[in-house]
Design a protein around this motif. Sequence first.
Motif, PDB file in Angstrom:
ATOM      1  N   LEU A 140      42.449  62.038  37.985  1.00 27.97           N
ATOM      2  CA  LEU A 140      43.561  62.448  39.108  1.00 27.97           C
ATOM      3  C   LEU A 140      43.041  62.116  40.449  1.00 27.97           C
ATOM      4  N   VAL A 141      41.738  61.988  40.715  1.00 27.49           N
ATOM      5  CA  VAL A 141      41.449  61.417  41.998  1.00 27.49           C
ATOM      6  C   VAL A 141      41.625  60.037  42.235  1.00 27.49           C
ATOM      7  N   PRO A 143      48.520  57.276  48.140  1.00 24.77           N
ATOM      8  CA  PRO A 143      48.681  58.138  49.480  1.00 24.77           C
ATOM      9  C   PRO A 143      49.664  58.367  50.127  1.00 24.77           C
ATOM     10  N   ASN A 144      49.825  59.236  50.896  1.00 26.98           N
ATOM     11  CA  ASN A 144      51.437  59.540  51.378  1.00 26.98           C
ATOM     12  C   ASN A 144      51.419  58.568  52.734  1.00 26.98           C
ATOM     13  N   ALA A 145      52.621  58.646  53.336  1.00 25.42           N
ATOM     14  CA  ALA A 145      52.906  57.690  54.168  1.00 25.42           C
ATOM     15  C   ALA A 145      52.132  57.757  55.581  1.00 25.42           C
ATOM     16  N   ALA A 146      51.440  58.904  55.843  1.00 24.20           N
ATOM     17  CA  ALA A 146      50.532  58.806  57.152  1.00 24.20           C
ATOM     18  C   ALA A 146      49.201  58.186  56.822  1.00 24.20           C
ATOM     19  N   THR A 147      48.646  57.653  57.797  1.00 26.65           N
ATOM     20  CA  THR A 147      47.509  57.034  57.747  1.00 26.65           C
ATOM     21  C   THR A 147      46.242  58.094  56.999  1.00 26.65           C
ATOM     22  N   VAL A 148      45.659  57.438  56.202  1.00 28.58           N
ATOM     23  CA  VAL A 148      44.755  58.396  55.252  1.00 28.58           C
ATOM     24  C   VAL A 148      43.425  57.770  55.857  1.00 28.58           C
ATOM     25  N   VAL A 149      42.540  58.868  56.554  1.00 36.42           N
ATOM     26  CA  VAL A 149      41.371  58.510  57.057  1.00 36.42           C
ATOM     27  C   VAL A 149      40.287  59.208  56.263  1.00 36.42           C
ATOM     28  N   LEU A 150      40.475  60.111  55.352  1.00 38.68           N
ATOM     29  CA  LEU A 150      39.724  60.587  54.444  1.00 38.68           C
ATOM     30  C   LEU A 150      40.237  60.688  52.896  1.00 38.68           C
ATOM     31  N   GLY A 151      40.122  59.708  52.185  1.00 36.71           N
ATOM     32  CA  GLY A 151      40.759  59.823  50.588  1.00 36.71           C
ATOM     33  C   GLY A 151      40.373  61.122  50.066  1.00 36.71           C
ATOM     34  N   PRO A 152      41.258  61.409  48.803  1.00 32.42           N
ATOM     35  CA  PRO A 152      40.907  62.544  47.998  1.00 32.42           C
ATOM     36  C   PRO A 152      39.543  62.417  47.471  1.00 32.42           C
ATOM     37  N   VAL A 153      38.970  63.780  47.565  1.00 31.15           N
ATOM     38  CA  VAL A 153      37.600  64.315  47.194  1.00 31.15           C
ATOM     39  C   VAL A 153      37.810  65.467  46.390  1.00 31.15           C
ATOM     40  N   PRO A 154      36.711  65.718  45.636  1.00 28.53           N
ATOM     41  CA  PRO A 154      36.603  66.969  44.670  1.00 28.53           C
ATOM     42  C   PRO A 154      36.400  68.002  45.447  1.00 28.53           C
ATOM     43  N   VAL A 155      37.173  69.242  45.056  1.00 25.38           N
ATOM     44  CA  VAL A 155      36.844  70.351  45.687  1.00 25.38           C
ATOM     45  C   VAL A 155      36.938  71.525  44.695  1.00 25.38           C
ATOM     46  N   ARG A 156      36.431  72.792  45.044  1.00 26.79           N
ATOM     47  CA  ARG A 156      36.558  73.804  44.356  1.00 26.79           C
ATOM     48  C   ARG A 156      37.195  74.969  45.241  1.00 26.79           C
ATOM     49  N   THR A 157      38.282  75.534  44.599  1.00 31.21           N
ATOM     50  CA  THR A 157      38.991  76.385  45.484  1.00 31.21           C
ATOM     51  C   THR A 157      39.116  78.107  44.609  1.00 31.21           C
ATOM     52  N   GLY A 158      39.635  78.958  45.249  1.00 32.72           N
ATOM     53  CA  GLY A 158      39.716  80.343  44.874  1.00 32.72           C
ATOM     54  C   GLY A 158      39.987  80.420  43.258  1.00 32.72           C
ATOM     55  N   ARG A 159      39.152  81.606  42.635  1.00 33.91           N
ATOM     56  CA  ARG A 159      39.242  81.852  41.313  1.00 33.91           C
ATOM     57  C   ARG A 159      40.527  82.909  41.235  1.00 33.91           C
ATOM     58  N   ASP A 160      40.630  83.118  39.921  1.00 37.93           N
ATOM     59  CA  ASP A 160      41.982  84.052  39.646  1.00 37.93           C
ATOM     60  C   ASP A 160      41.622  85.442  40.282  1.00 37.93           C
ATOM     61  N   MET A 161      42.619  85.914  41.218  1.00 38.15           N
ATOM     62  CA  MET A 161      42.663  86.942  42.061  1.00 38.15           C
ATOM     63  C   MET A 161      41.869  86.828  43.154  1.00 38.15           C
ATOM     64  N   GLN A 162      41.401  85.737  43.471  1.00 33.79           N
ATOM     65  CA  GLN A 162      40.972  85.222  44.815  1.00 33.79           C
ATOM     66  C   GLN A 162      41.353  83.992  45.412  1.00 33.79           C
ATOM     67  N   GLU A 163      42.645  83.687  45.000  1.00 36.27           N
ATOM     68  CA  GLU A 163      43.035  82.289  45.207  1.00 36.27           C
ATOM     69  C   GLU A 163      42.983  81.923  46.728  1.00 36.27           C
ATOM     70  N   CYS A 192      37.431  80.241  49.529  1.00 36.46           N
ATOM     71  CA  CYS A 192      37.232  79.153  50.363  1.00 36.46           C
ATOM     72  C   CYS A 192      37.450  77.871  49.621  1.00 36.46           C
ATOM     73  N   VAL A 193      37.420  76.645  50.193  1.00 34.62           N
ATOM     74  CA  VAL A 193      37.761  75.294  49.776  1.00 34.62           C
ATOM     75  C   VAL A 193      36.520  74.906  49.869  1.00 34.62           C
ATOM     76  N   ASN A 194      35.698  74.710  48.699  1.00 38.12           N
ATOM     77  CA  ASN A 194      34.241  74.327  48.710  1.00 38.12           C
ATOM     78  C   ASN A 194      34.324  72.655  48.469  1.00 38.12           C
ATOM     79  N   LEU A 195      33.339  71.997  49.201  1.00 41.85           N
ATOM     80  CA  LEU A 195      33.548  70.456  49.018  1.00 41.85           C
ATOM     81  C   LEU A 195      31.958  70.283  48.931  1.00 41.85           C
ATOM     82  N   ARG A 196      31.815  68.965  48.493  1.00 43.08           N
ATOM     83  CA  ARG A 196      30.405  68.284  48.574  1.00 43.08           C
ATOM     84  C   ARG A 196      29.902  68.222  50.052  1.00 43.08           C
ATOM     85  N   LEU A 197      28.759  68.368  50.123  1.00 46.64           N
ATOM     86  CA  LEU A 197      28.225  68.425  51.534  1.00 46.64           C
ATOM     87  C   LEU A 197      28.492  67.277  52.288  1.00 46.64           C
TER      88      LEU A 197
END
Length: 204
Positions: free
Chosen positions: A91-92, A99-119, A172-177
């Motif tokens: 997917l990444v 990419p979308n039409a805007a200038t992309v300055v940081l491409g797609p990166v892996p993230v972890r988002t909210g679990r069920d009931m804490q989306e 939260c949206v968790n990212l690699r450091l």
Amino acid sequence: MPSTRLAALLLATVTALLPSHPALAHGAPAEAAPCTAGTGPYQRQLEAALKLTVDGRQSPADCVAIRTFQTRHTMGRRTGYADLATYRTLLVAQARTQPNAATVVLGPVPVRTGRDMQETRSGWHRISWCNRNHHSTLYHNAPMPYAQFFDRGQALHGHYGDLYDGAGSAGCVNLRLKDAKALWRLLTIGDQIYVWGTKPGTTG
């Protein structure tokens, strides 16, 4: 289109670390090990993306093609098995070519988002508060490096260790450091972000 900077952040991927294959024996290149992985849960998706016969059943050719993809994207697991990590890497990789039409300055990166009931709450938000060395006041003083809050207690922030060591974050949206640090340099208080998508296994 809002004039403030915009970050699109909801593609996810995961890398599992395993030992690599031996590379050389007595100075001569080692022959590729036989590819024997079975059918994976994301078999059809990988077959379609790699232009293989889409039948949902692993073949020797499928195994080699998937293993080649895993190797090309420097994944830790390179067995040819169509698992969740490989699908998210796919997917990444696909997003980087669309990419979308805007200038992309940081491409797609892996993230972890909210679990069920804490989306993670979707839609437009503004960065309201930032703290480079924040610790959670709700979850056992958990470290939240490069925290950028956008909706009450929800924030973009770095995560030490494996992004996918559980069912999801507490919202939260968790990212690699390294990605959280890069985003810290791009955004500031008042900037808008747009959260989109639904984490698999949640009600949205």
